[in-house]
Design a protein around this motif. Sequence first.
Motif, PDB file in Angstrom:
ATOM      1  N   THR A  40       0.816  -1.221   0.000  1.00  0.00           N
ATOM      2  CA  THR A  40       0.000   0.000   0.000  1.00  0.00           C
ATOM      3  C   THR A  40       0.847   1.267   0.000  1.00  0.00           C
ATOM      4  N   ASN A  41       2.154   1.111  -0.052  1.00  0.00           N
ATOM      5  CA  ASN A  41       3.051   2.262   0.021  1.00  0.00           C
ATOM      6  C   ASN A  41       3.195   2.943  -1.337  1.00  0.00           C
ATOM      7  N   GLN A  42       2.787   4.186  -1.385  1.00  0.00           N
ATOM      8  CA  GLN A  42       2.969   5.012  -2.586  1.00  0.00           C
ATOM      9  C   GLN A  42       2.905   6.468  -2.172  1.00  0.00           C
ATOM     10  N   GLN A  43       3.590   7.296  -2.941  1.00  0.00           N
ATOM     11  CA  GLN A  43       3.543   8.731  -2.666  1.00  0.00           C
ATOM     12  C   GLN A  43       3.759   9.466  -3.969  1.00  0.00           C
ATOM     13  N   ASP A  44       2.958  10.499  -4.162  1.00  0.00           N
ATOM     14  CA  ASP A  44       3.071  11.337  -5.350  1.00  0.00           C
ATOM     15  C   ASP A  44       3.805  12.617  -4.970  1.00  0.00           C
ATOM     16  N   ASN A  45       4.688  13.036  -5.841  1.00  0.00           N
ATOM     17  CA  ASN A  45       5.428  14.266  -5.654  1.00  0.00           C
ATOM     18  C   ASN A  45       5.278  15.076  -6.936  1.00  0.00           C
ATOM     19  N   SER A  46       4.861  16.329  -6.813  1.00  0.00           N
ATOM     20  CA  SER A  46       4.607  17.149  -8.001  1.00  0.00           C
ATOM     21  C   SER A  46       5.862  17.391  -8.832  1.00  0.00           C
ATOM     22  N   SER A  47       7.022  17.366  -8.200  1.00  0.00           N
ATOM     23  CA  SER A  47       8.273  17.593  -8.933  1.00  0.00           C
ATOM     24  C   SER A  47       8.826  16.331  -9.577  1.00  0.00           C
ATOM     25  N   TYR A  48       8.677  15.180  -8.891  1.00  0.00           N
ATOM     26  CA  TYR A  48       9.335  13.952  -9.347  1.00  0.00           C
ATOM     27  C   TYR A  48       8.384  12.843  -9.777  1.00  0.00           C
ATOM     28  N   GLY A  49       7.120  12.961  -9.495  1.00  0.00           N
ATOM     29  CA  GLY A  49       6.152  11.957  -9.908  1.00  0.00           C
ATOM     30  C   GLY A  49       5.787  10.967  -8.819  1.00  0.00           C
ATOM     31  N   MET A  50       5.067   9.920  -9.240  1.00  0.00           N
ATOM     32  CA  MET A  50       4.544   8.897  -8.330  1.00  0.00           C
ATOM     33  C   MET A  50       5.630   7.856  -8.033  1.00  0.00           C
ATOM     34  N   LEU A  51       5.705   7.491  -6.768  1.00  0.00           N
ATOM     35  CA  LEU A  51       6.639   6.453  -6.339  1.00  0.00           C
ATOM     36  C   LEU A  51       5.818   5.329  -5.718  1.00  0.00           C
ATOM     37  N   LYS A  52       5.994   4.110  -6.237  1.00  0.00           N
ATOM     38  CA  LYS A  52       5.273   2.941  -5.736  1.00  0.00           C
ATOM     39  C   LYS A  52       6.269   1.830  -5.424  1.00  0.00           C
ATOM     40  N   TYR A  53       5.850   0.917  -4.552  1.00  0.00           N
ATOM     41  CA  TYR A  53       6.746  -0.133  -4.084  1.00  0.00           C
ATOM     42  C   TYR A  53       7.258  -1.009  -5.218  1.00  0.00           C
ATOM     43  N   TYR A  54       6.440  -1.299  -6.222  1.00  0.00           N
ATOM     44  CA  TYR A  54       6.813  -2.263  -7.247  1.00  0.00           C
ATOM     45  C   TYR A  54       7.891  -1.736  -8.197  1.00  0.00           C
ATOM     46  N   LYS A  55       8.292  -0.488  -8.019  1.00  0.00           N
ATOM     47  CA  LYS A  55       9.398   0.050  -8.815  1.00  0.00           C
ATOM     48  C   LYS A  55      10.757  -0.343  -8.235  1.00  0.00           C
ATOM     49  N   PHE A  56      10.735  -0.996  -7.080  1.00  0.00           N
ATOM     50  CA  PHE A  56      11.965  -1.419  -6.410  1.00  0.00           C
ATOM     51  C   PHE A  56      11.974  -2.940  -6.281  1.00  0.00           C
ATOM     52  N   SER A  57      12.961  -3.572  -6.890  1.00  0.00           N
ATOM     53  CA  SER A  57      13.022  -5.039  -6.845  1.00  0.00           C
ATOM     54  C   SER A  57      13.223  -5.543  -5.420  1.00  0.00           C
ATOM     55  N   ALA A  58      13.937  -4.788  -4.578  1.00  0.00           N
ATOM     56  CA  ALA A  58      14.151  -5.218  -3.194  1.00  0.00           C
ATOM     57  C   ALA A  58      12.835  -5.265  -2.422  1.00  0.00           C
ATOM     58  N   LEU A  59      11.954  -4.297  -2.670  1.00  0.00           N
ATOM     59  CA  LEU A  59      10.657  -4.302  -1.987  1.00  0.00           C
ATOM     60  C   LEU A  59       9.766  -5.434  -2.495  1.00  0.00           C
ATOM     61  N   LYS A  60       9.821  -5.699  -3.788  1.00  0.00           N
ATOM     62  CA  LYS A  60       9.056  -6.831  -4.337  1.00  0.00           C
ATOM     63  C   LYS A  60       9.580  -8.146  -3.752  1.00  0.00           C
ATOM     64  N   TYR A  61      10.895  -8.254  -3.618  1.00  0.00           N
ATOM     65  CA  TYR A  61      11.504  -9.452  -3.026  1.00  0.00           C
ATOM     66  C   TYR A  61      11.065  -9.616  -1.570  1.00  0.00           C
ATOM     67  N   MET A  62      11.021  -8.503  -0.829  1.00  0.00           N
ATOM     68  CA  MET A  62      10.585  -8.578   0.568  1.00  0.00           C
ATOM     69  C   MET A  62       9.131  -9.032   0.670  1.00  0.00           C
ATOM     70  N   VAL A  63       8.279  -8.568  -0.242  1.00  0.00           N
ATOM     71  CA  VAL A  63       6.879  -8.997  -0.249  1.00  0.00           C
ATOM     72  C   VAL A  63       6.798 -10.499  -0.527  1.00  0.00           C
ATOM     73  N   LEU A  64       7.570 -10.971  -1.486  1.00  0.00           N
ATOM     74  CA  LEU A  64       7.587 -12.400  -1.810  1.00  0.00           C
ATOM     75  C   LEU A  64       8.067 -13.237  -0.629  1.00  0.00           C
ATOM     76  N   VAL A  65       9.143 -12.815  -0.003  1.00  0.00           N
ATOM     77  CA  VAL A  65       9.678 -13.554   1.150  1.00  0.00           C
ATOM     78  C   VAL A  65       8.705 -13.490   2.319  1.00  0.00           C
ATOM     79  N   SER A  66       8.058 -12.362   2.522  1.00  0.00           N
ATOM     80  CA  SER A  66       7.069 -12.252   3.608  1.00  0.00           C
ATOM     81  C   SER A  66       5.889 -13.188   3.377  1.00  0.00           C
ATOM     82  N   ALA A  67       5.449 -13.303   2.138  1.00  0.00           N
ATOM     83  CA  ALA A  67       4.355 -14.235   1.826  1.00  0.00           C
ATOM     84  C   ALA A  67       4.797 -15.675   2.087  1.00  0.00           C
ATOM     85  N   LEU A  68       6.013 -15.999   1.691  1.00  0.00           N
ATOM     86  CA  LEU A  68       6.557 -17.333   1.954  1.00  0.00           C
ATOM     87  C   LEU A  68       6.654 -17.594   3.454  1.00  0.00           C
ATOM     88  N   CYS A  69       7.123 -16.607   4.203  1.00  0.00           N
ATOM     89  CA  CYS A  69       7.234 -16.740   5.668  1.00  0.00           C
ATOM     90  C   CYS A  69       5.873 -16.995   6.314  1.00  0.00           C
TER      91      CYS A  69
END
Length: 182
Positions: A40-69
């Motif tokens: 659910t982590n996302q933030q919009d910035n008028s200067s730099y745009g939208m930032l979402k978790y799935y743009k980072f492979s480390a965060l996607k990996y953490m979600v996968l490992v957390s689901a496995l755990c």
Amino acid sequence: MTPYSASGKKHHLPMLRLFDSSLRLCAVPLSVATIWVTVTNQQDNSSYGMLKYYKFSALKYMVLVSALCACYALVAAACSWFRYYASKAWIFFLSDQIVAYLTITSVGAVSEIYYLAYNGAKEDSWSEACSSYGRFCGKVKLALILHAITFCCFFVLAVISAFRAFSVFDPPYVNSQEVQGD
């Protein structure tokens, strides 16, 4: 009074079994919370745009490992109360080790991303991003803390399962004449 088997060896204490199951069940909500906070982590910035978790492979990996755990912890907690599976200490030993290692690798990967977002890497011309995406960085930090606590649970579980797997063996025999002769 400690229970003994016919061979005279101690059975594992019922409190250790309860502690084991409690840690496994404690890891489930921690893992689910890590997933929820990250996804659910996302933030919009008028200067730099939208930032979402799935743009980072480390965060996607953490979600996968957390689901496995979470899945593994539920299955292992249920199986630990069945005599057939409880007697298979090596299965728990190996799987607890694997999950603990996967968890610490994802903690390390996300820690690196968080460090770079918070501090930047000026020698590589990367500026810090947390001043522009403070809420996003705060949620990453929270998810990282939850995931680190999950790792602590699995680290203790790995120690418990190692104790169970190796305590069935007698200590090695040492001939006292060989020791005195050296």
